[in-house]
Design an enzyme around this catalytic site. Sequence first.
Site, PDB file in Angstrom:
ATOM      1  N   ARG A  59       5.312  -8.009  -3.485  1.00 27.17           N
ATOM      2  CA  ARG A  59       4.103  -8.179  -4.300  1.00 27.17           C
ATOM      3  C   ARG A  59       3.017  -7.171  -3.989  1.00 27.17           C
ATOM      4  O   ARG A  59       2.417  -6.585  -4.888  1.00 27.17           O
ATOM      5  CB  ARG A  59       3.486  -9.577  -4.088  1.00 27.17           C
ATOM      6  N   THR A  60       2.699  -7.018  -2.719  1.00 25.72           N
ATOM      7  CA  THR A  60       1.507  -6.236  -2.385  1.00 25.72           C
ATOM      8  C   THR A  60       1.689  -4.782  -2.808  1.00 25.72           C
ATOM      9  O   THR A  60       0.837  -4.206  -3.483  1.00 25.72           O
ATOM     10  CB  THR A  60       1.204  -6.346  -0.878  1.00 25.72           C
ATOM     11  N   LYS A  89       9.709  10.604  13.685  1.00 26.61           N
ATOM     12  CA  LYS A  89       9.731  11.736  14.630  1.00 26.61           C
ATOM     13  C   LYS A  89       8.648  11.602  15.685  1.00 26.61           C
ATOM     14  O   LYS A  89       8.450  12.496  16.490  1.00 26.61           O
ATOM     15  CB  LYS A  89       9.497  13.041  13.867  1.00 26.61           C
ATOM     16  N   ARG A 110       0.382  -0.837   5.124  1.00 26.80           N
ATOM     17  CA  ARG A 110       0.791  -2.072   5.808  1.00 26.80           C
ATOM     18  C   ARG A 110       1.461  -1.651   7.098  1.00 26.80           C
ATOM     19  O   ARG A 110       2.315  -0.754   7.099  1.00 26.80           O
ATOM     20  CB  ARG A 110       1.751  -2.882   4.933  1.00 26.80           C
ATOM     21  N   HIS A 138      -5.330  -9.538   5.987  1.00 26.97           N
ATOM     22  CA  HIS A 138      -4.779  -9.073   4.705  1.00 26.97           C
ATOM     23  C   HIS A 138      -5.876  -9.340   3.671  1.00 26.97           C
ATOM     24  O   HIS A 138      -5.779 -10.248   2.846  1.00 26.97           O
ATOM     25  CB  HIS A 138      -3.501  -9.864   4.405  1.00 26.97           C
TER      26      HIS A 138
HETATM   27  C1  NCD Z   1       2.017 -12.197   2.948  1.00 27.97           C
HETATM   28  C2  NCD Z   1       1.904 -11.118   4.013  1.00 27.97           C
HETATM   29  O1  NCD Z   1       2.568 -10.080   3.935  1.00 27.97           O
HETATM   30  O2  NCD Z   1       1.116 -11.346   4.907  1.00 27.97           O
HETATM   31  N1  NCD Z   1       2.652 -11.769   1.780  1.00 27.97           N
HETATM   32  C3  NCD Z   1       1.943 -11.097   0.829  1.00 27.97           C
HETATM   33  O3  NCD Z   1       1.388 -10.049   1.085  1.00 27.97           O
HETATM   34  N2  NCD Z   1       1.833 -11.664  -0.374  1.00 27.97           N
HETATM   35  C4  NCD Z   1       2.551 -13.475   3.454  1.00 27.97           C
HETATM   36  C5  NCD Z   1       3.851 -13.487   4.195  1.00 27.97           C
HETATM   37  O4  NCD Z   1       4.527 -12.473   4.373  1.00 27.97           O
HETATM   38  O5  NCD Z   1       4.221 -14.594   4.611  1.00 27.97           O
END
Ligand code: NCD
Length: 317
Positions: A59-60, A89, A110, A138
Amino acid sequence: MLLRMKPTHILHAKQFDRAQLEQLFTVAEEMEIRDKQSSLSRFLSGKMLATLFYEPSTRTRFSFEAAFQKLGGTILSTENAGLSSSAAKGETLEDVVRVVGQYVDAIIIRHPQEGAIQAASEYSPVPILNAGDGAGEHPTQAMLDLFTMKKECGQIDGLNILFLGDLRYGRTVHSLLQLLSLYQNIHVTLVSPPELSLPQELEALITKRMTVQKAASPERFMEKADVIYATRIQKERVTDPAMYERCKDSYRVDASFLNLLKPSARILHPLPRVNEVDSCCDEDDRAAYFRQVKNGLYLRMALFSSLFEERAARAAL
Ligand code: NCD
Protein backbone atom coordinates in the site's frame (compact mmCIF):
# COMPACT_ATOMS: atom_id res chain seq x y z
CA MET A 1 1.43 27.38 4.25
CA LEU A 2 1.72 23.84 5.54
CA LEU A 3 5.35 23.38 6.42
CA ARG A 4 8.21 25.83 6.25
CA MET A 5 11.47 23.96 6.82
CA LYS A 6 13.85 23.84 3.83
CA PRO A 7 13.80 21.20 2.52
CA THR A 8 10.52 20.11 4.03
CA HIS A 9 10.95 16.65 5.48
CA ILE A 10 8.03 14.67 6.88
CA LEU A 11 9.54 12.49 9.57
CA HIS A 12 7.38 12.59 12.70
CA ALA A 13 3.72 12.98 13.60
CA LYS A 14 4.66 15.68 16.10
CA GLN A 15 5.61 18.06 13.26
CA PHE A 16 1.92 18.61 12.57
CA ASP A 17 -0.73 20.64 14.30
CA ARG A 18 -4.46 20.33 14.06
CA ALA A 19 -4.90 23.18 11.58
CA GLN A 20 -2.39 21.60 9.21
CA LEU A 21 -4.16 18.25 9.42
CA GLU A 22 -7.55 19.82 8.74
CA GLN A 23 -6.11 21.60 5.73
CA LEU A 24 -4.70 18.33 4.43
CA PHE A 25 -8.06 16.60 4.88
CA THR A 26 -9.81 19.37 2.93
CA VAL A 27 -7.36 19.05 0.05
CA ALA A 28 -7.61 15.23 0.18
CA GLU A 29 -11.38 15.52 -0.19
CA GLU A 30 -10.91 17.81 -3.19
CA MET A 31 -8.51 15.29 -4.71
CA GLU A 32 -11.08 12.54 -4.30
CA ILE A 33 -13.75 14.56 -6.06
CA ARG A 34 -11.42 15.51 -8.91
CA ASP A 35 -10.19 11.94 -9.29
CA LYS A 36 -13.76 10.69 -9.58
CA GLN A 37 -14.46 13.36 -12.20
CA SER A 38 -11.20 12.51 -13.99
CA SER A 39 -10.22 16.16 -13.60
CA LEU A 40 -7.07 15.99 -11.48
CA SER A 41 -4.60 18.79 -12.11
CA ARG A 42 -1.25 17.45 -13.34
CA PHE A 43 0.70 20.02 -11.34
CA LEU A 44 3.57 17.60 -10.68
CA SER A 45 4.40 17.46 -14.37
CA GLY A 46 8.18 17.70 -14.70
CA LYS A 47 8.73 16.57 -11.09
CA MET A 48 10.25 13.23 -10.16
CA LEU A 49 9.87 11.15 -7.00
CA ALA A 50 12.12 8.33 -5.72
CA THR A 51 10.78 5.58 -3.49
CA LEU A 52 13.47 3.70 -1.59
CA PHE A 53 12.05 0.77 0.34
CA TYR A 54 14.37 -1.30 2.52
CA GLU A 55 11.38 -3.23 3.93
CA PRO A 56 8.38 -4.88 2.22
CA SER A 57 5.42 -2.72 1.27
CA THR A 58 2.34 -2.87 -0.92
CA ARG A 59 0.00 0.00 0.00
CA THR A 60 2.46 2.63 1.10
CA ARG A 61 4.78 2.45 -1.89
CA PHE A 62 2.04 1.99 -4.45
CA SER A 63 -0.14 4.74 -3.04
CA PHE A 64 2.72 7.26 -2.94
CA GLU A 65 3.62 6.30 -6.50
CA ALA A 66 0.03 6.30 -7.74
CA ALA A 67 -0.60 9.68 -6.11
CA PHE A 68 2.51 11.21 -7.64
CA GLN A 69 1.81 9.85 -11.11
CA LYS A 70 -1.87 10.74 -11.11
CA LEU A 71 -0.78 14.33 -10.47
CA GLY A 72 1.52 14.28 -13.48
CA GLY A 73 4.88 13.38 -11.92
CA THR A 74 7.19 10.47 -12.68
CA ILE A 75 8.89 8.02 -10.33
CA LEU A 76 12.12 6.10 -9.77
CA SER A 77 11.38 3.11 -7.60
CA THR A 78 13.33 0.46 -5.74
CA GLU A 79 11.23 -1.91 -3.68
CA ASN A 80 14.10 -3.98 -2.35
CA ALA A 81 16.66 -1.29 -1.74
CA GLY A 82 18.76 -3.28 0.73
CA LEU A 83 19.61 -5.77 -2.02
CA SER A 84 19.19 -3.91 -5.27
CA SER A 85 20.71 -0.52 -4.44
CA SER A 86 24.30 0.30 -3.51
CA ALA A 87 23.36 -0.35 0.13
CA ALA A 88 24.37 -3.93 -0.76
CA LYS A 89 27.89 -2.59 -1.41
CA GLY A 90 27.95 -0.82 1.92
CA GLU A 91 26.83 2.65 0.91
CA THR A 92 25.35 4.56 3.83
CA LEU A 93 21.78 5.88 3.79
CA GLU A 94 23.25 9.38 4.15
CA ASP A 95 25.17 8.97 0.90
CA VAL A 96 22.20 7.34 -0.82
CA VAL A 97 19.98 10.37 -0.14
CA ARG A 98 22.75 12.77 -1.12
CA VAL A 99 23.05 10.95 -4.45
CA VAL A 100 19.38 10.23 -5.21
CA GLY A 101 18.59 13.82 -4.23
CA GLN A 102 20.57 14.94 -7.28
CA TYR A 103 18.05 13.24 -9.57
CA VAL A 104 14.64 13.75 -7.98
CA ASP A 105 12.48 16.32 -6.20
CA ALA A 106 11.49 14.21 -3.17
CA ILE A 107 12.37 10.83 -1.67
CA ILE A 108 10.09 8.41 0.17
CA ILE A 109 12.00 6.00 2.42
CA ARG A 110 11.05 2.95 4.43
CA HIS A 111 13.84 1.51 6.56
CA PRO A 112 14.05 -1.16 9.29
CA GLN A 113 16.11 0.95 11.67
CA GLU A 114 14.30 3.41 13.91
CA GLY A 115 15.75 6.91 13.51
CA ALA A 116 17.75 6.07 10.36
CA ILE A 117 15.54 8.12 8.04
CA GLN A 118 15.73 11.20 10.23
CA ALA A 119 19.52 10.90 10.47
CA ALA A 120 19.85 10.59 6.69
CA SER A 121 17.40 13.44 6.02
CA GLU A 122 19.94 15.90 7.36
CA TYR A 123 22.07 15.23 4.30
CA SER A 124 19.30 15.37 1.72
CA PRO A 125 18.96 18.27 -0.71
CA VAL A 126 15.28 17.37 -1.28
CA PRO A 127 12.32 16.54 1.00
CA ILE A 128 12.40 13.12 2.64
CA LEU A 129 9.17 11.42 3.71
CA ASN A 130 9.30 8.73 6.36
CA ALA A 131 7.27 5.77 5.11
CA GLY A 132 8.04 3.74 8.24
CA ASP A 133 11.25 3.52 10.28
CA GLY A 134 11.46 0.22 12.12
CA ALA A 135 9.25 0.24 15.19
CA GLY A 136 9.39 4.03 15.25
CA GLU A 137 6.85 5.99 13.25
CA HIS A 138 4.75 6.01 10.11
CA PRO A 139 3.35 9.54 10.05
CA THR A 140 1.61 9.53 6.69
CA GLN A 141 -0.24 6.31 7.52
CA ALA A 142 -1.44 7.98 10.72
CA MET A 143 -2.70 10.95 8.71
CA LEU A 144 -4.72 8.72 6.43
CA ASP A 145 -6.03 6.78 9.44
CA LEU A 146 -7.23 10.02 10.98
CA PHE A 147 -8.68 11.18 7.65
CA THR A 148 -10.60 7.89 7.52
CA MET A 149 -11.94 8.39 11.05
CA LYS A 150 -13.11 11.86 10.12
CA LYS A 151 -14.88 10.66 7.00
CA GLU A 152 -16.40 7.58 8.58
CA CYS A 153 -17.40 9.04 11.96
CA GLY A 154 -18.09 12.67 11.01
CA GLN A 155 -15.59 14.13 13.44
CA ILE A 156 -12.53 13.15 15.43
CA ASP A 157 -13.20 15.04 18.67
CA GLY A 158 -14.91 12.83 21.22
CA LEU A 159 -14.05 9.50 19.60
CA ASN A 160 -13.72 6.37 21.69
CA ILE A 161 -11.02 4.23 20.04
CA LEU A 162 -10.03 0.70 20.91
CA PHE A 163 -6.48 -0.16 19.82
CA LEU A 164 -5.95 -3.87 19.45
CA GLY A 165 -2.78 -5.86 18.81
CA ASP A 166 0.91 -5.04 18.75
CA LEU A 167 1.21 -1.62 20.33
CA ARG A 168 4.89 -2.00 21.09
CA TYR A 169 6.24 -2.42 17.58
CA GLY A 170 3.27 -1.07 15.61
CA ARG A 171 4.67 2.18 14.20
CA THR A 172 1.33 3.29 12.76
CA VAL A 173 -0.11 3.23 16.29
CA HIS A 174 2.78 5.34 17.59
CA SER A 175 2.17 8.07 15.05
CA LEU A 176 -1.62 7.87 15.21
CA LEU A 177 -1.79 8.29 18.99
CA GLN A 178 0.33 11.43 18.70
CA LEU A 179 -1.98 12.90 16.08
CA LEU A 180 -5.07 11.97 18.11
CA SER A 181 -3.63 13.88 21.04
CA LEU A 182 -4.25 17.09 19.04
CA TYR A 183 -8.01 16.51 19.34
CA GLN A 184 -10.49 17.02 22.19
CA ASN A 185 -12.13 14.43 24.47
CA ILE A 186 -10.42 11.44 22.94
CA HIS A 187 -10.83 8.22 24.85
CA VAL A 188 -8.51 5.33 24.01
CA THR A 189 -8.39 1.76 25.25
CA LEU A 190 -5.11 -0.02 24.64
CA VAL A 191 -5.51 -3.79 24.35
CA SER A 192 -2.37 -5.83 23.74
CA PRO A 193 -0.54 -8.88 25.02
CA PRO A 194 1.49 -7.67 28.04
CA GLU A 195 4.77 -8.15 26.13
CA LEU A 196 3.55 -5.93 23.32
CA SER A 197 2.17 -2.95 25.20
CA LEU A 198 2.68 0.66 24.17
CA PRO A 199 6.17 2.11 24.90
CA GLN A 200 6.07 3.85 28.28
CA GLU A 201 7.16 7.30 27.11
CA LEU A 202 4.39 7.39 24.55
CA GLU A 203 1.83 6.20 27.08
CA ALA A 204 2.96 8.94 29.47
CA LEU A 205 2.69 11.55 26.71
CA ILE A 206 -0.81 10.65 25.59
CA THR A 207 -2.09 10.21 29.13
CA LYS A 208 -1.60 13.97 29.57
CA ARG A 209 -3.86 14.72 26.63
CA MET A 210 -6.57 12.04 26.50
CA THR A 211 -8.29 9.43 28.62
CA VAL A 212 -6.30 6.21 28.44
CA GLN A 213 -7.18 2.80 29.78
CA LYS A 214 -5.33 -0.47 29.32
CA ALA A 215 -6.64 -4.02 29.22
CA ALA A 216 -5.55 -7.50 28.21
CA SER A 217 -8.81 -8.26 26.41
CA PRO A 218 -11.30 -6.11 24.50
CA GLU A 219 -14.69 -7.52 25.59
CA ARG A 220 -15.65 -4.88 28.17
CA PHE A 221 -14.86 -2.03 25.81
CA MET A 222 -16.29 -3.17 22.50
CA GLU A 223 -19.84 -1.93 22.77
CA LYS A 224 -18.74 1.64 23.53
CA ALA A 225 -16.06 1.87 20.86
CA ASP A 226 -16.56 4.18 17.88
CA VAL A 227 -13.43 2.85 16.19
CA ILE A 228 -11.59 -0.46 16.48
CA TYR A 229 -8.01 0.01 15.27
CA ALA A 230 -6.68 -3.51 14.80
CA THR A 231 -3.03 -4.26 14.01
CA ARG A 232 -1.02 -7.36 13.23
CA ILE A 233 1.74 -8.63 15.49
CA GLN A 234 4.95 -7.33 13.89
CA LYS A 235 6.56 -10.73 13.46
CA GLU A 236 9.71 -9.30 11.87
CA ARG A 237 10.41 -7.21 14.99
CA VAL A 238 9.55 -9.80 17.65
CA THR A 239 12.95 -11.31 18.40
CA ASP A 240 11.68 -14.29 20.41
CA PRO A 241 9.83 -16.82 18.19
CA ALA A 242 8.13 -18.33 21.25
CA MET A 243 6.74 -14.92 22.11
CA TYR A 244 5.38 -14.54 18.60
CA GLU A 245 3.68 -17.94 18.84
CA ARG A 246 2.17 -16.95 22.19
CA CYS A 247 0.86 -13.61 20.95
CA LYS A 248 -0.01 -14.17 17.32
CA ASP A 249 -3.63 -15.19 17.71
CA SER A 250 -4.45 -13.15 20.80
CA TYR A 251 -7.30 -11.22 19.17
CA ARG A 252 -9.57 -11.77 16.26
CA VAL A 253 -12.26 -9.50 14.90
CA ASP A 254 -14.85 -12.00 13.67
CA ALA A 255 -18.62 -12.40 13.47
CA SER A 256 -19.11 -12.65 17.23
CA PHE A 257 -16.89 -9.59 17.77
CA LEU A 258 -18.94 -7.66 15.20
CA ASN A 259 -22.16 -8.56 17.03
CA LEU A 260 -20.98 -6.64 20.06
CA LEU A 261 -20.14 -3.45 18.17
CA LYS A 262 -22.51 -0.51 17.73
CA PRO A 263 -24.04 -0.14 14.27
CA SER A 264 -22.08 3.10 13.80
CA ALA A 265 -18.72 1.62 14.86
CA ARG A 266 -15.91 1.34 12.33
CA ILE A 267 -13.10 -1.19 12.02
CA LEU A 268 -9.81 0.21 10.77
CA HIS A 269 -6.58 -1.67 10.11
CA PRO A 270 -3.43 -0.28 8.47
CA LEU A 271 -3.07 -3.66 6.71
CA PRO A 272 -1.66 -6.15 5.96
CA ARG A 273 -3.90 -8.29 8.15
CA VAL A 274 -2.77 -11.77 9.12
CA ASN A 275 -5.39 -13.33 11.40
CA GLU A 276 -6.69 -10.31 13.29
CA VAL A 277 -9.68 -9.54 11.09
CA ASP A 278 -11.68 -12.41 9.66
CA SER A 279 -12.67 -11.97 6.03
CA CYS A 280 -16.29 -12.61 7.06
CA CYS A 281 -16.28 -8.97 8.28
CA ASP A 282 -15.36 -7.54 4.88
CA GLU A 283 -18.90 -7.05 3.56
CA ASP A 284 -20.12 -5.40 6.76
CA ASP A 285 -20.45 -1.61 6.43
CA ARG A 286 -18.47 -1.22 9.61
CA ALA A 287 -15.37 -2.70 7.97
CA ALA A 288 -13.64 0.48 6.78
CA TYR A 289 -10.16 -0.90 6.05
CA PHE A 290 -10.43 -1.00 2.27
CA ARG A 291 -11.95 2.48 2.17
CA GLN A 292 -9.00 3.45 4.40
CA VAL A 293 -6.64 2.19 1.67
CA LYS A 294 -8.32 4.44 -0.90
CA ASN A 295 -8.14 7.40 1.46
CA GLY A 296 -4.37 6.87 1.55
CA LEU A 297 -4.17 7.72 -2.12
CA TYR A 298 -6.01 11.04 -1.67
CA LEU A 299 -4.22 11.96 1.52
CA ARG A 300 -0.85 11.41 -0.16
CA MET A 301 -1.96 13.53 -3.10
CA ALA A 302 -2.81 16.27 -0.60
CA LEU A 303 0.64 15.92 0.97
CA PHE A 304 2.29 16.36 -2.40
CA SER A 305 0.11 19.35 -3.06
CA SER A 306 1.26 20.99 0.15
CA LEU A 307 4.87 19.91 -0.28
CA PHE A 308 5.13 21.40 -3.73
CA GLU A 309 2.91 24.33 -2.81
CA GLU A 310 0.94 24.19 -6.00
CA ARG A 311 -1.80 26.35 -4.60
CA ALA A 312 -1.99 28.49 -7.68
CA ALA A 313 -2.49 25.46 -9.88
CA ARG A 314 -5.22 24.15 -7.62
CA ALA A 315 -6.94 27.50 -7.31
CA ALA A 316 -7.05 27.86 -11.08
CA LEU A 317 -9.23 24.76 -11.42
C1 NCD B 1 1.96 -0.91 8.27
C2 NCD B 1 3.46 -0.68 8.38
O1 NCD B 1 4.21 -0.93 7.43
O2 NCD B 1 3.84 -0.21 9.43
N1 NCD B 1 1.52 -1.11 6.96
C3 NCD B 1 1.27 -0.04 6.15
O3 NCD B 1 2.14 0.76 5.89
N2 NCD B 1 0.02 0.13 5.72
C4 NCD B 1 1.45 -1.93 9.21
C5 NCD B 1 2.09 -3.29 9.23
O4 NCD B 1 3.00 -3.61 8.47
O5 NCD B 1 1.62 -4.08 10.07
